[in-house]
Design a protein around this motif. Sequence first.
Motif, short mmCIF file in Angstrom:
data_model
loop_
_atom_site.label_atom_id
_atom_site.label_comp_id
_atom_site.label_asym_id
_atom_site.label_seq_id
_atom_site.Cartn_x
_atom_site.Cartn_y
_atom_site.Cartn_z
N VAL A 93 0.84 -1.21 0.00
CA VAL A 93 0.00 0.00 0.00
C VAL A 93 0.87 1.26 0.00
CG1 VAL A 93 -1.68 1.33 1.34
CG2 VAL A 93 -1.97 -1.14 1.08
N ALA A 94 1.91 1.28 0.86
CA ALA A 94 2.77 2.47 0.96
C ALA A 94 3.52 2.74 -0.35
CB ALA A 94 3.76 2.29 2.11
N SER A 95 4.01 1.68 -0.99
CA SER A 95 4.73 1.88 -2.26
C SER A 95 3.78 2.36 -3.35
CB SER A 95 5.43 0.59 -2.69
OG SER A 95 4.50 -0.46 -2.84
N TYR A 96 2.51 1.91 -3.31
CA TYR A 96 1.53 2.38 -4.29
C TYR A 96 1.18 3.85 -4.05
CZ TYR A 96 -2.82 2.88 -6.88
OH TYR A 96 -3.80 3.33 -7.74
N ARG A 97 1.04 4.22 -2.79
CA ARG A 97 0.73 5.61 -2.47
C ARG A 97 1.84 6.56 -2.93
NH1 ARG A 97 -1.80 5.71 3.71
NH2 ARG A 97 -3.88 4.91 3.15
N LYS A 98 3.07 6.06 -2.91
CA LYS A 98 4.21 6.89 -3.30
C LYS A 98 4.71 6.56 -4.70
CE LYS A 98 5.84 7.29 1.48
NZ LYS A 98 6.91 6.96 2.44
N ARG A 99 3.80 6.05 -5.54
CA ARG A 99 4.20 5.60 -6.87
C ARG A 99 4.73 6.74 -7.74
NH1 ARG A 99 -1.14 5.88 -6.24
NH2 ARG A 99 -2.46 6.91 -7.81
N HIS A 100 4.36 7.99 -7.43
CA HIS A 100 4.79 9.12 -8.26
C HIS A 100 6.18 9.64 -7.86
CE1 HIS A 100 0.84 9.09 -9.99
NE2 HIS A 100 0.26 9.37 -8.83
N ILE A 101 6.73 9.13 -6.75
CA ILE A 101 8.06 9.56 -6.33
C ILE A 101 9.11 8.94 -7.24
CG2 ILE A 101 9.76 9.49 -4.46
CD1 ILE A 101 7.46 9.35 -2.49
N GLU A 102 10.06 9.74 -7.66
CA GLU A 102 11.15 9.24 -8.48
C GLU A 102 12.31 8.81 -7.60
OE1 GLU A 102 12.39 11.80 -11.57
OE2 GLU A 102 10.37 12.05 -12.43
N LEU A 103 12.80 7.62 -7.86
CA LEU A 103 13.93 7.10 -7.09
C LEU A 103 15.23 7.58 -7.72
CD1 LEU A 103 12.78 3.42 -6.53
CD2 LEU A 103 13.06 5.15 -4.76
N PRO A 104 16.15 8.09 -6.89
CA PRO A 104 17.45 8.52 -7.42
C PRO A 104 18.32 7.33 -7.76
CG PRO A 104 17.44 8.72 -5.05
CD PRO A 104 16.05 8.30 -5.44
N THR A 105 19.35 7.57 -8.51
CA THR A 105 20.27 6.48 -8.87
C THR A 105 21.06 6.00 -7.67
OG1 THR A 105 21.89 8.15 -9.55
CG2 THR A 105 20.47 7.21 -11.27
N GLU A 106 21.33 6.90 -6.73
CA GLU A 106 22.06 6.54 -5.50
C GLU A 106 21.09 6.55 -4.34
OE1 GLU A 106 25.59 8.70 -4.73
OE2 GLU A 106 26.13 8.87 -6.85
N SER A 107 20.83 5.35 -3.80
CA SER A 107 19.86 5.25 -2.71
C SER A 107 20.31 5.95 -1.45
CB SER A 107 19.60 3.77 -2.40
OG SER A 107 20.78 3.14 -1.97
N SER A 108 21.60 6.20 -1.32
CA SER A 108 22.11 6.82 -0.09
C SER A 108 21.68 8.28 0.02
CB SER A 108 23.63 6.70 -0.05
OG SER A 108 24.19 7.33 -1.18
N LYS A 109 21.15 8.85 -1.07
CA LYS A 109 20.74 10.25 -1.02
C LYS A 109 19.32 10.42 -0.48
CE LYS A 109 23.76 11.94 -4.71
NZ LYS A 109 23.82 12.64 -6.00
N MET A 110 18.65 9.32 -0.19
CA MET A 110 17.29 9.37 0.33
C MET A 110 17.29 9.11 1.83
SD MET A 110 15.57 10.08 -2.36
CE MET A 110 13.91 9.85 -1.71
N LEU A 111 16.19 9.46 2.47
CA LEU A 111 16.00 9.19 3.89
C LEU A 111 15.15 7.93 4.02
CD1 LEU A 111 15.18 12.78 5.20
CD2 LEU A 111 17.39 11.63 5.13
N TYR A 112 15.69 6.91 4.69
CA TYR A 112 14.98 5.64 4.82
C TYR A 112 14.67 5.37 6.29
CZ TYR A 112 16.36 4.78 0.01
OH TYR A 112 16.54 4.88 -1.34
N HIS A 113 13.48 4.84 6.50
CA HIS A 113 13.03 4.54 7.86
C HIS A 113 13.41 3.11 8.22
CE1 HIS A 113 10.65 4.34 11.42
NE2 HIS A 113 9.67 3.62 10.90
#
Length: 611
Positions: free
Chosen positions: A288-308
Amino acid sequence: MVVGRESRSKYSTHIIAVEEVEVPTCMTENSADDEQVEGMITKPLLKDDHDCFSAKGGFRTMPFILANEAFAQVASCGLQPSMILYLTGEYHLNMATGSNIIFLWSAATNFMPLLGATVADSFLGRFRMILFGCVISLLGMALLWLTSMIPQVKPPPCHESNKNCSSATSFQLSLLCSCFGLMSIGFGGIRSSSLAFGADQLQKAGGHNNGRVLESYFSWYSALSTISLLIAYTCIVYVQENLGWQVGFGIPVMLMLLSTLSFSLASHLYVKLKAKSSLIVEMLQVAVASYRKRHIELPTESSKMLYHHHRGPSICLPSEKLRFLNKACISLDPEKDLTTDGTAADPWSLCTVNQVEDLKSILKVIPLWSTGMIMSVNNSQLSFSVLQAKFMNRKFGPNFEMPAGSCSMFAVVGAVLWIPFYLQIILPVASRILGRPVHPSTRERMGIGVALSFVGMIVAATVELKRRSLAIREGYSDDSAAVVDISLLWLLPQSFLIGAGAIANMVAQNEFYYSEFPRSMSSISCTLSLLGISAANLVSSFLMNAIDKLSKLGGKESWISTNVNKGHYDYYYWVLAGLSMLNMIYFLICNKAYGPGKEDKKETTFHEQDE
């Protein structure tokens, strides 16, 4: 907690002051799952660490839990083998319709433990779920018993003169299906929680030898289930055939009543863990959470994002496989997404990295898991074997005739005998021939199971061809009630092979899941196996309907006619054998595509160290 190379937030760090005190082992937390015990009373510290749990749980609860499982297993499994005879004989259903009902019943029965586990873990707790399952099963069996005693709830008997039979009304079929539905729901309630509930009682038993205590409990539980199955397939089926349906359905009702009473009487002795978050619910939250955020673009480097992620030992960054699921654990605004203690404010919008990786690990094994479905389709052809056995020579000696439904136990015996045969004969012989120890991997053993099932269907088709040819040669083509002079023992080889293939594949699947999944997901392997059996029964229903309709084109007799001598069960088995051969090829493709697993990496490391 949120992790990212560039993250700086008051929510990304947690400092907790801890005061050290001496606490006995049995007062510490059960596990990392933070389970709470319902009804536990706080006591002063005692010299014996185990005294504080003496009021709840322990070995004295085992007789009640094991009796509950044994009685319920005999009652529910005792109704299955001869049910096709009840549907065709008492409700005048044809083979296709009767088998369809049984396939759907079996599918629901194997799916309900998944639903039951979710409800038990998230809402009711295991004790309430088992008790609910017992009561609902008892109600379903009691209603089924009534259908054998009340003439108005089933069609009248066929006329002896012209053999004209009345069809069942919609009300009669609805009542019958309601019985099956209630029994499926009840079985799901019991099966989903019984094994784990018993383990809950022994979490503190045995002290330092707790692992051995639990291992012993699991072994006894499995052995008791197998013994219960054999009793159901022999004694209960024998009573149904020789004393009639009223007595044959009445005994399971009494056993289910004993099961309910034996479990509820010890209510005050049980450790009852409160409901908590379910693993299956957490998987749904990721989707459900990934579907809700389906419009978010993932960067090439995952380290630049904030992960819970969780506090303590955990995966900090998600893997690059199935990247679209990584959106579920991305925190766009930590101050809004998290509470002050670092947990997600809305778990359906923000999940942890561990949750995402858990779902990925399941999705990765789905192709290999699906290869077991055709095997389960082969294993679910119980109704056809029972109908074949009914018109074969079942006499053993002058005074004993084996019930047709009891031929179901051949597959169980084959499954039981396969394990010592494999361990004590196949492996030592193979090791001696090759000159080195032979230990097939879990996936290789899964392949062995697929191959055995394929051979079993070839044997089944060959035996049915022989039986049908003999029946026609003896002039029984139009006589569906005639017994052909061919021994029931001809069904032994196919049953042994199919049973051995099923147990070889299922055991290997469970071991494979255990080695591939994170430790927190070790309990999901049984759920996946049951889900596979449920799906296989739906596939069986679809296949049988398709073959039934196609074979009747042009006014021809159906291959799966109720008259086994007019039908062509051998053709039906050849179709399943062909599908099994395709399934073997599909398995090899999936196995290669999966690549090296954790088990293979451990084996490689071991050999490198050995060198």
